[in-house]
Motif scaffolding. Structure first.
Motif, PDB file in Angstrom:
ATOM      1  N   LEU A 102       2.857  -9.151  -4.847  1.00 41.10           N
ATOM      2  CA  LEU A 102       3.936  -8.244  -4.456  1.00 41.10           C
ATOM      3  C   LEU A 102       5.137  -9.047  -3.969  1.00 41.10           C
ATOM      4  N   THR A 154       5.985  -0.973  -2.439  1.00 37.23           N
ATOM      5  CA  THR A 154       5.281   0.009  -1.609  1.00 37.23           C
ATOM      6  C   THR A 154       4.686   1.144  -2.438  1.00 37.23           C
ATOM      7  N   ASP A 157      -0.459   0.650  -6.302  1.00 41.59           N
ATOM      8  CA  ASP A 157      -1.858   0.842  -5.921  1.00 41.59           C
ATOM      9  C   ASP A 157      -2.574  -0.494  -6.101  1.00 41.59           C
ATOM     10  N   THR A 158      -2.952  -1.128  -4.994  1.00 44.72           N
ATOM     11  CA  THR A 158      -3.583  -2.449  -5.065  1.00 44.72           C
ATOM     12  C   THR A 158      -5.103  -2.376  -5.141  1.00 44.72           C
ATOM     13  N   VAL A 164      -4.591  -9.354  -2.614  1.00 47.90           N
ATOM     14  CA  VAL A 164      -3.163  -9.061  -2.548  1.00 47.90           C
ATOM     15  C   VAL A 164      -2.450 -10.305  -2.038  1.00 47.90           C
ATOM     16  N   VAL A 166       1.442 -11.292  -0.741  1.00 47.44           N
ATOM     17  CA  VAL A 166       2.755 -10.733  -0.410  1.00 47.44           C
ATOM     18  C   VAL A 166       3.664 -11.850   0.091  1.00 47.44           C
ATOM     19  N   TRP A 190       4.002  -3.671   7.343  1.00 47.78           N
ATOM     20  CA  TRP A 190       3.548  -3.049   6.096  1.00 47.78           C
ATOM     21  C   TRP A 190       2.659  -4.004   5.313  1.00 47.78           C
ATOM     22  N   ALA A 191       3.058  -5.274   5.249  1.00 48.46           N
ATOM     23  CA  ALA A 191       2.268  -6.267   4.519  1.00 48.46           C
ATOM     24  C   ALA A 191       0.881  -6.420   5.141  1.00 48.46           C
ATOM     25  N   ASP A 193      -0.798  -4.134   6.915  1.00 42.83           N
ATOM     26  CA  ASP A 193      -1.559  -2.917   6.605  1.00 42.83           C
ATOM     27  C   ASP A 193      -2.107  -2.975   5.179  1.00 42.83           C
ATOM     28  N   THR A 194      -1.275  -3.456   4.257  1.00 41.79           N
ATOM     29  CA  THR A 194      -1.712  -3.585   2.863  1.00 41.79           C
ATOM     30  C   THR A 194      -2.820  -4.620   2.735  1.00 41.79           C
ATOM     31  N   ARG A 197      -6.380  -3.550   3.718  1.00 40.03           N
ATOM     32  CA  ARG A 197      -7.064  -2.642   2.799  1.00 40.03           C
ATOM     33  C   ARG A 197      -7.649  -3.369   1.590  1.00 40.03           C
ATOM     34  N   ALA A 198      -7.373  -4.664   1.474  1.00 43.33           N
ATOM     35  CA  ALA A 198      -7.846  -5.436   0.315  1.00 43.33           C
ATOM     36  C   ALA A 198      -9.032  -6.327   0.704  1.00 43.33           C
TER      37      ALA A 198
END
Length: 389
Positions: A102, A154, A157-158, A164, A166, A190-191, A193-194, A197-198
């Motif tokens: 990303l 944003t 869908d990862t 991920v 970033v 945000w990064a 949080d993303t 989830r990975a």
């Protein structure tokens, strides 16, 4: 020209080959000659791209840079190939086979990931930047492993990806370098949080990030290349709370052991200057323990010891003289030692090295070399004179 398409045509590629090694001083003459046979806008674009390729050779190597396509921001902000390769190898060793990259920029990290055998989705919102990434994947024969998508990161869908990566934008056209992580684009929160989830994630951040902002779930790594600190990375899915400093080439990695700050001790025969990644990672204590040394001052990251020991994490100097700060005394000492080549380093001093060099060495006194450290020893402004051990 805000479109790479004309440069990707046979005429554009031939023109790029023609101007490849054009020196800045020759650009006007070359442009005048080529505009007799080619559109002026295409000639300007080719010369601009050649200039970017020459600048990018430092990061990507002359061979790759000579085939790639760049934007000015892409050259400035892209990851050095050696660092991207190291990071890609770490992901590969974690078992990662696919990555959502990303904020991919012109594709420097995607290229390293693909060369490690990892399938990559490279996402960037800027049309020209995404076009450059697509052209680079094709130019380096990696289009089969790199999918480039022009989109807002944003919206991606990862979930289908093993990891991920970033690399938030840390520069603004109006403000220059951005120091507040929440002002990154996208924000660091945000990064994170993303990343959480990975299964695995790596977030590239500025090396000056305060340690207290590193989330507990992350492993923090500071990376230097050839002695220059290049970046910090927050890793998720590896070793939460761990801290490491990695030096390239190598790689050589120093892991934090949770040591307290080393104590201050009298100046010994040797002074050790830790690598910048070690200092940024707050791992000076680990190096000092390995060297059986201590600090010359509680606030200065110079280690002193009585014995010379090999370490990849610090450069050793043999100290011959310790002087209170005095331009006159230093100048006399250099003249006495017949010094003609002087290296000035500073830590904890307001004096500019180049200014001091001009004052104390207005002309060479001989063929010998010396290194002067402008620093503090036990709180007192001090000059240490020596040479690499």
């Amino acid at each position: 020209m805000n479109d790479l398409a004309p440069l990707l045509t046979p005429e554009g590629r031939a023109l790029l080959d023609t101007v490849r090694d054009t020196a800045p001083a020759d650009e006007l003459a070359v442009a005048t000659r080529l505009r007799r046979e080619h559109p002026a806008e295409l000639v300007s674009a080719a010369l601009g791209q050649a200039r970017l390729r020459q600048r990018a050779a430092v990061k990507f190597g002359a061979e790759d840079a000579g085939r790639m396509f760049f934007t000015p921001n892409g050259v400035e902000q892209s990851t050095r190939a050696s660092v991207a390769t190291y990071r890609a190898q770490r992901l590969r060793e974690l078992g990662v086979t696919s990555v959502a990259d990303l904020c991919s920029g012109i594709g420097g990290d995607a290229i390293a990931l693909a060369r490690a055998g990892i399938r990559v989705l490279a996402v960037d919102h800027d049309p020209l930047t995404a076009a450059a990434a697509r052209a680079n994947a094709d130019a380096l024969g990696l289009a089969g492993l790199i999918e480039v998508r022009e989109a807002d990161v944003t919206d991606i869908d990862t979930a289908p990806y093993d990891a991920v990566f970033v690399d938030p934008a840390r520069r603004s056209s109006g403000r220059g370098r951005i120091f507040d992580p929440e002002a990154y684009s996208p924000p660091l929160s945000w990064a994170i949080d993303t990343a959480l989830r990975a299964p695995h994630a790596a977030l590239k951040i500025a090396p000056g990030i305060p340690h207290e902002t590193v989330p507990a779930e992350a492993e923090a790594e500071w990376i230097s290349d050839g002695g220059d600190v290049k970046e910090a990375v927050l890793w998720f899915g590896t070793a939460p709370g761990a801290v490491r400093a990695t030096l390239l080439p190598g790689p050589r990695t120093l892991l934090g052991r949770g040591l307290a700050n080393p104590g201050v001790r009298p100046l010994g025969r040797y002074l050790y200057e830790p690598d910048g990644a070690v200092i940024r990672a707050h791992l000076v204590a680990e190096v000092a323990e390995d060297l059986e040394g201590g600090l010359i001052d509680a606030t200065i990251a110079y280690i002193t010891a009585d014995e010379l020991r090999a370490t990849p994490y610090a450069t050793a100097y043999e100290i011959t003289d310790q002087l209170p700060f005095s331009v006159k005394k230093l100048k006399a000492l250099l003249r006495e030692r017949e010094v003609g080549i002087l290296t000035v380093k500073k830590r904890g001093s307001a004096v500019e090295p180049e200014e001091l060099r001009r004052k104390v060495l207005p002309k060479p006194y001989g063929a010998r070399s010396a290194t002067v450290f402008l620093t503090r020893v036990a709180g007192a402004p001090t000059m240490l004179v020596g040479a690499p051990a």
